[in-house]
Design an enzyme around this catalytic site. Sequence first.
Site, short mmCIF file in Angstrom:
data_model
loop_
_atom_site.label_atom_id
_atom_site.label_comp_id
_atom_site.label_asym_id
_atom_site.label_seq_id
_atom_site.Cartn_x
_atom_site.Cartn_y
_atom_site.Cartn_z
N ARG A 325 0.75 -1.15 0.06
CA ARG A 325 -0.12 0.15 0.13
C ARG A 325 0.88 1.28 -0.14
O ARG A 325 0.45 2.05 -0.53
CB ARG A 325 -0.89 -0.13 1.14
N GLU A 730 -8.94 6.51 7.62
CA GLU A 730 -7.65 6.83 7.25
C GLU A 730 -7.18 8.24 6.35
O GLU A 730 -6.02 8.65 6.71
CB GLU A 730 -7.03 5.54 6.50
#
Length: 778
Positions: A325, A730
């Site tokens: 990621r 997030e």
Amino acid sequence: MNKIDFVFAEEISAPVHKDLRHDSAHKHVSGEADYIDDMVVPEGTLHMAAGLSDRAHADILSLDLSEVEKTPGVVLVMTHKDIPGHNDIGPNHRGDEPLLAEKRIEFHGQMVFVVVAETREIARAAARMAKFTYHDLPHATDILDARKLGYKMVTEPLTLSRGDAVSALKKAPLRIKGEMRVGGQEHFYLESHIALAIPGEDDEITVWSSTQHPSEIQHMVASILQIPVHAVTVNTRRMGGGFGGKETQGSQFAALAAMAAKRLNRAIKFRPDRDEDMTMTGKRHDFLVDYEAGFDDEGHILAVKANYAARAGFSSDLSGPVTDRALFHADNAYYYPDVLLTSEPIKTNTVSNTAFRGFGGPQGLVGGERIIEEIAYALRLDPLEIRKRNFYAIEGDERCLTPYHQKVEDNIIHRIVSELEESSDYQARRKAIIAFNKTSRVIRKGIALTPVKFGISFTFTPFNQAGALVHIYQDGSIHLNHGGTEMGQGLYTKVAQVLADEFQVDIERVKITATTTTKVPNTSATAASSGSDLNGMAAYDAARQLKERLYAFAAERWGVPVAEIAFLPNRVRVGDEEIPFPHFIKQAYMARVHLSAAGFYKTPKIHWDRARGTGRPFLYYAYGASVSEVSIDTLTGEYQIERTDILHDVGRSLNPAIDKGQVEGAFVQGAGWLTTEELWWDDKGRLRTHAPSTYKIPLASDRPRIFNVKLAEWSVNKELTIGRSKAVGEPPFMLGVSVLEALSMAVASVADYKVCPKLDAPATPERVLMAVERLQAT
């Protein structure tokens, strides 16, 4: 119910897109919220403590536990030899993360044995009486040291490639090359890890765990005890914070408590203290980013080549997907024509690092922003201009393809940045700051506007599913259970709003009970900002099934077409008649309508081929931007965030009040990561920042003196998410990057902005001071 009641009900009905308080907010502030340590435990409950190693890397030659066992009040001592099943709690099942160490110690503070005693104090005191004999081995706590010792990667690296970055770099008229350290971060949740295991008959065991992933705990306990998964029940009502630290790390505490509970047939509680928790559990990964970029004289990026090396720790844990990621977000909001990105999750003799809010994305994004910053200083331009010149284009333009070959189809970063630039008066303030810095001898200021583009979905495709169980009782009250966990972020409230909206009832009529593996099986972790997306849609699906049954019942019972049936606030209109919701449900029950439904949802469109580095790992992107202004003392390196303005995209918000709180909290946590929160190991491999006294999280006084936060109310998710909302957990974390960039400008002012300060993160006052002195010497 009379007409006045109808009007009142319509006013207080709680559909989605409304400001509603967190369902437990009043309990949090009053202390009435029950956490696992507040639960009334069964009579005879015993307590557990961990026996930890005091070496970073060593072989155990001998272990004498006789004094431990002889301690009054000690009931049981267990080592790896007492584990009935597989001595492995790694979430990837690679066999590299033992529950209890056997012969080899891999990090300072690794668990070797556990003590069960009548009280927690006795267990902890006894655990310190063990006598070890070691053969010490070379250890590496840092990425560079690990490379020197020839340590390998804990999992397969990832490569993302498009075009020919190597050739494009050679042809580029201008180039930069450098490296950046991006520090780790301690989760510092208010409630430490804890597990309470209660034995049942036969092979049954019930575990109350402070976890973001009850199904993971269920599977690990079953594996350790060698019993079927159906024999393990895991319950989680709420957590005192998680931030990713309770996605995989709770397994060790739950499994050991369950092991002792079954062996002794007594309830067992395992709660480490704060020092032990910080020593024993993983953190955000530290990164070392090596980068090269080619660009033209207007600042357009032509090629990027970068390697993202991460301090993984002694085992794989989630280091593979975390570093994946990081690469997915190394581009942030910028188009790289030719690109080559590689990951390097390298083994170290430290606790295995794990998930943390953003899951590697923030580290990737910070590396990308350093490239932008260096280009700006090389051309003597405002970094914001370089950012805008390299943004992904709007839909339909060729500059829309990411390094992983997903097309950016919902790009609103241009509008976000433009609106924030104007509303924050960025240009005028930047000119004023430059003028101020010319005459100020000690205090220098800086300002920066940084964007965020963050992909939403689990990159492990099977995790993109959720279930929900909805019951309607005879009195019209509604019971909701889903696989998401509540760690203070308001997920329970949002999903309850979805259900209340579908049935058009007051929010108080909906009851959400503790997340439990007995009601919704095979759940995914509450992570990747997907809690509302997944569980909200699963609850919606269950409500849809129930409403279809109720429509059919009403049509038959009253002899009217379905088109003449409607759910109104706290009532149901059937033809010309309006029936209070409880009365309507009672009649449905009397007619033997099934008033329970299991809902399910799986995220559409996503796919990912890791071997090829191509696919669509994300359903959509969330966007945002922040402007931060700081002042630094050039004599001490101390600084203050003077003002921050944020415009953030949450789509059509399910609950603006909760979402705004999430944005505010995420920014402060992100700024803390990049400024004050520093992890430090000594030469013996000991983590010395393992307590509140040695690890500095942001205080209330560290927040911006002026803090303006606004949601992009005009944004609507193009994808069919619940209520057309977007994830909020997030993405706003990375808004804190504007603080780091503003500090960089303030430091650069001492050398007339001719040199990029290249601040590593965290930019502590010490680092700021050293950077000032370094530039003053040039």
